[in-house]
Write an enzyme that holds these catalytic residues in place. Structure first.
Site, PDB file in Angstrom:
ATOM      1  N   LYS A 219      -8.741   7.164  -3.925  1.00  0.00           N
ATOM      2  CA  LYS A 219      -8.257   8.855  -4.464  1.00  0.00           C
ATOM      3  C   LYS A 219      -7.342   9.314  -5.241  1.00  0.00           C
ATOM      4  CE  LYS A 219      -6.409  12.108  -1.051  1.00  0.00           C
ATOM      5  NZ  LYS A 219      -5.771  11.879   0.382  1.00  0.00           N
ATOM      6  N   GLU A 225      -2.742  -0.936  -8.975  1.00  0.00           N
ATOM      7  CA  GLU A 225      -4.052  -2.124  -7.926  1.00  0.00           C
ATOM      8  C   GLU A 225      -5.039  -2.199  -8.484  1.00  0.00           C
ATOM      9  OE1 GLU A 225      -1.165  -0.743  -6.059  1.00  0.00           O
ATOM     10  OE2 GLU A 225      -0.378  -2.107  -4.921  1.00  0.00           O
ATOM     11  N   GLY A 281      -6.013   9.067   3.125  1.00  0.00           N
ATOM     12  CA  GLY A 281      -6.714   7.560   2.361  1.00  0.00           C
ATOM     13  C   GLY A 281      -7.049   6.564   3.974  1.00  0.00           C
ATOM     14  N   ARG A 282      -5.941   6.807   4.659  1.00  0.00           N
ATOM     15  CA  ARG A 282      -6.266   5.980   6.032  1.00  0.00           C
ATOM     16  C   ARG A 282      -7.169   6.422   7.381  1.00  0.00           C
ATOM     17  NH1 ARG A 282      -1.280   7.418   5.255  1.00  0.00           N
ATOM     18  NH2 ARG A 282      -0.331   8.437   6.794  1.00  0.00           N
ATOM     19  N   GLU A 367       1.536   3.308   8.105  1.00  0.00           N
ATOM     20  CA  GLU A 367       1.672   4.461   7.983  1.00  0.00           C
ATOM     21  C   GLU A 367       1.620   5.637   8.407  1.00  0.00           C
ATOM     22  OE1 GLU A 367      -1.194   4.525   4.298  1.00  0.00           O
ATOM     23  OE2 GLU A 367       0.039   3.045   2.897  1.00  0.00           O
ATOM     24  N   HIS A 398      -5.284 -19.455  21.120  1.00  0.00           N
ATOM     25  CA  HIS A 398      -4.551 -21.246  20.979  1.00  0.00           C
ATOM     26  C   HIS A 398      -3.597 -20.408  19.789  1.00  0.00           C
ATOM     27  CE1 HIS A 398      -7.768 -22.584  23.924  1.00  0.00           C
ATOM     28  NE2 HIS A 398      -8.558 -21.855  23.348  1.00  0.00           N
ATOM     29  N   LYS A 518       6.746   1.350  -5.411  1.00  0.00           N
ATOM     30  CA  LYS A 518       5.809   1.213  -6.416  1.00  0.00           C
ATOM     31  C   LYS A 518       6.774   1.656  -7.262  1.00  0.00           C
ATOM     32  CE  LYS A 518       1.954   3.676  -4.123  1.00  0.00           C
ATOM     33  NZ  LYS A 518       1.734   5.001  -3.959  1.00  0.00           N
TER      34      LYS A 518
HETATM   35  O1  F6P Z   1      -0.415   3.095   0.855  1.00  0.00           O
HETATM   36  C1  F6P Z   1      -0.421   4.108  -0.559  1.00  0.00           C
HETATM   37  C2  F6P Z   1      -1.236   4.432  -0.237  1.00  0.00           C
HETATM   38  O2  F6P Z   1      -1.377   5.734  -0.747  1.00  0.00           O
HETATM   39  C3  F6P Z   1      -3.000   4.506   0.988  1.00  0.00           C
HETATM   40  O3  F6P Z   1      -1.971   5.659   1.043  1.00  0.00           O
HETATM   41  C4  F6P Z   1      -3.510   5.014   0.387  1.00  0.00           C
HETATM   42  O4  F6P Z   1      -5.045   4.257   1.257  1.00  0.00           O
HETATM   43  C5  F6P Z   1      -3.580   3.696  -1.047  1.00  0.00           C
HETATM   44  O5  F6P Z   1      -2.569   4.198  -1.285  1.00  0.00           O
HETATM   45  C6  F6P Z   1      -4.506   3.833  -2.231  1.00  0.00           C
HETATM   46  O6  F6P Z   1      -4.760   4.973  -2.608  1.00  0.00           O
HETATM   47  P1  F6P Z   1      -5.605   5.992  -3.521  1.00  0.00           P
HETATM   48  O7  F6P Z   1      -6.808   6.071  -2.745  1.00  0.00           O
HETATM   49  O8  F6P Z   1      -4.949   7.064  -4.042  1.00  0.00           O
HETATM   50  O9  F6P Z   1      -5.417   4.421  -4.795  1.00  0.00           O
END
Ligand code: F6P
Length: 556
Positions: A219, A225, A281-282, A367, A398, A518
């Site tokens: 987003k 990452e 995002g979620r 979240e 199990h 972060k």
């Molecule tokens: O974990 C925080 C967060 O902002 C989530 O809400 C989101 O889904 C994820 O990081 C990834 O964010 P982006 O799509 O901006 O890389």
């Protein structure tokens, strides 16, 4: 973060929620029902198994095996009314900026609004934009699926790797696994999320860069990452394609709200699929973030999934609350979380294709509702979002079911099952479903000491073999796992999260809690990498860990 005109937090000894008359009535009612066993509830009311059920948007919910009576439901519905749930739902659907800390509308429901409908944000109808992006996704998906989209060397694309994290990963990977039955088996799909280099290395180790397309899903397009993995992907791709920068246009597309960062990365914005800040995002797996899903299962199936989402949206918006699946599931969650003090919820899909569904729900629920202040910044004095966890059945039986059956924690369970299997194989499906029904029965009714004794069990062993029962569960049944059903299921939980957030008076749409870690990681990265020993100003534990890492790290 509270609005600029309000203090960030304000302490109130008692929040309005627990002072409300419906809350107090629920508390009194709880005191009268807390010890009542499901055996007794069923004995006194033998028709509850038929009555406490709801059909909504094609999903069937049996909520009779909950520790409730008709009065409990009435009081929970009264609570929803007192908290203005109906008005909140309308506010969301109207596009009001209910995400107050980020001053944003919350409009995942617009992602599945039919063509021709209208949802206005800041004076503009967003539905045509949504459909324009869907059409663009469709054209792209068709080109990849047909082999028309060629890689830099002219080879067709055979491998698609989605790089993203959180909502930009969990939705796509869950949906890919859930809909694998409908996917194009000539294409390989992988999902890279972790900044641990192993994730990327293992994803590409057997792939040919000439046949591999990366979808960089973020987003913000700034997430550590994702950007780290995206740069490694670019290096890997370029190294395999002779270093020609022009190849990036054929092997990288982006899904983002941030076109300037996409362009900076080197992806042609013509190959960018847009979404909007009013999609959390979620809550984004049905936006362009679902591009890998569309490539995997085809545009028609993707649109069927959107239709499923929309059907559940309409159900949520229009069904009376006493017959409204997301409302009932949400309110039952409140009942256990806030009155019984249950800290967790187990989600148990008896469908192998839903193996990533619990992981997906973890972000969606935790979240969203893992919050400690109300919308106006006051500290809550009641529990908010519980911990969600789970595994597909029958595997969990199990491993951790022992604790659910005989442990000391009360764990409400959602069982999810389908009357039809996608892989008819001898008696497997009947056995699978027999296990669902058996588990809910065993959890609810248990096995008394008398029953155990009557089986000839020696006295000393009896206590070990007693099942107290009175463990609550919901059973959600659908006909078959289709793209449409998946949309309905996800929307069911999205709206049950919304229902709970409304009762708890929290903002289910921000996630400030991920920021501190972060920021600290950004500070620590150079302290690990500096050639010169850095002056460390953390606590003694963190300083010591950094020093030890530096001393022992053997750089390749
Ligand atoms: O974990 C925080 C967060 O902002 C989530 O809400 C989101 O889904 C994820 O990081 C990834 O964010 P982006 O799509 O901006 O890389």
């Amino acid at each position: 973060m509270a609005s600029a005109t309000r203090p960030a937090t304000e302490t109130r000894s008692i929040s309005p929620l627990i002072q409300r008359s419906a809350w107090k009535a629920l508390k009194t009612h709880f005191d009268s029902i807390r010890e009542v066993h499901l055996r007794e509830l069923f004995a006194k009311d033998p028709s509850r198994g038929e009555r406490m059920t709801v059909d909504g948007a094609g999903l069937f919910l049996d909520y009779s095996k909950n520790r409730i009576t008709g009065d409990t439901v009435k009081l929970l519905l009264q609570l929803a009314e007192e908290l203005g749930l109906a008005a909140r739902i309308e506010a969301m659907f109207r596009g009001e900026k209910i995400n107050v800390t980020e001053k944003r509308a919350v409009l995942h429901i617009a992602l599945r609004a039919p063509k021709g409908s209208s949802i206005v944000v800041d004076g503009a109808n967003v539905v045509p934009e949504v459909h324009a992006v869907l059409d663009k996704m469709e054209a792209f998906a068709d080109r990849v699926r047909s082999g028309e989209w060629k890689g830099h060397t002219g080879k067709r694309i055979r491998n698609i790797i989605n790089i993203g994290i959180g909502g930009s990963d969990l939705g796509p990977v869950m949906a890919y696994e859930a809909l694998r039955h409908y996917s194009d088996r000539s294409l390989t799909f992988r999902f890279v999320s972790n900044v641990d280099g192993t994730d990327f290395a293992e994803a590409v180790q057997d792939l040919d860069p000439a046949e591999t397309l990366f979808i960089i899903s973020s987003k913000t397009f700034t997430t550590l990452e994702t950007m780290t993995n995206a740069h490694s992907a670019r290096d890997w791709s370029l190294a395999g394609l002779g270093g020609d920068e022009k190849s990036v246009a054929k092997h990288f597309v982006a899904v983002s709200t941030n076109s300037s960062e996409v362009a900076k990365f080197g992806i042609d914005t013509a190959n960018m699929f847009e979404f909007w800040d009013w999609v959390g995002g979620r809550y984004s797996m049905d936006s362009a973030i679902g591009l890998s899903t569309m490539v995997a299962v085809g545009p028609e199936n993707f649109r069927a999934m959107l239709d499923g989402f929309h059907q559940m949206d309409e159900h949520f918006r229009t069904a009376p609350f006493e017959r409204n699946l997301p409302v009932l599931i949400g309110l039952l969650g409140i009942w256990y979380n806030n009155f019984f003090g249950a800290h967790t919820v187990a989600v148990l899909p008896y469908e192998q294709y839903l193996k990533r569904f619990p992981a997906y729900l973890q972000q969606l629920t935790m979240e969203s509702n893992g919050k400690h202040v109300t919308l106006d910044g006051a500290h809550v004095d009641y529990a908010t979002g519980p911990i969600y966890w789970g595994e597909p059945g029958t595997n969990g039986q199990h491993s951790f079911y022992q604790l659910i059956h005989q442990g000391t924690n009360l764990i409400p369970c959602d069982f999810i099952a389908f009357t039809e299997t996608l892989n008819e194989l001898g008696r497997h499906h009947d056995m699978l479903i027999a296990n669902v029904f058996a588990q809910t029965e065993a959890l609810a009714f248990g096995k008394t000491a008398e029953q155990v004794k009557s089986e000839g069990t020696p006295d000393w062993l009896v206590p070990h073999r007693v099942f107290e029962g009175n463990r609550p569960s919901n059973t959600i049944l659908a006909d078959r796992l289709t793209p449409q059903t998946l949309g309905k299921l996800v929307a069911l939980y999205e709206h049950s999260v919304f229902t709970q957030g409304t009762i708890w008076q929290i903002n289910s749409f921000d996630q400030w809690g991920v920021e501190l870690g972060k920021a600290l990681a950004q500070r620590i990265i150079p302290e690990l990498e500096n050639a010169v020993e850095p002056a460390l100003k953390h606590d003694s534990s963190t300083n010591n860990l950094i020093r030890r890492y530096r001393q022992r790290r053997q750089k390749p």
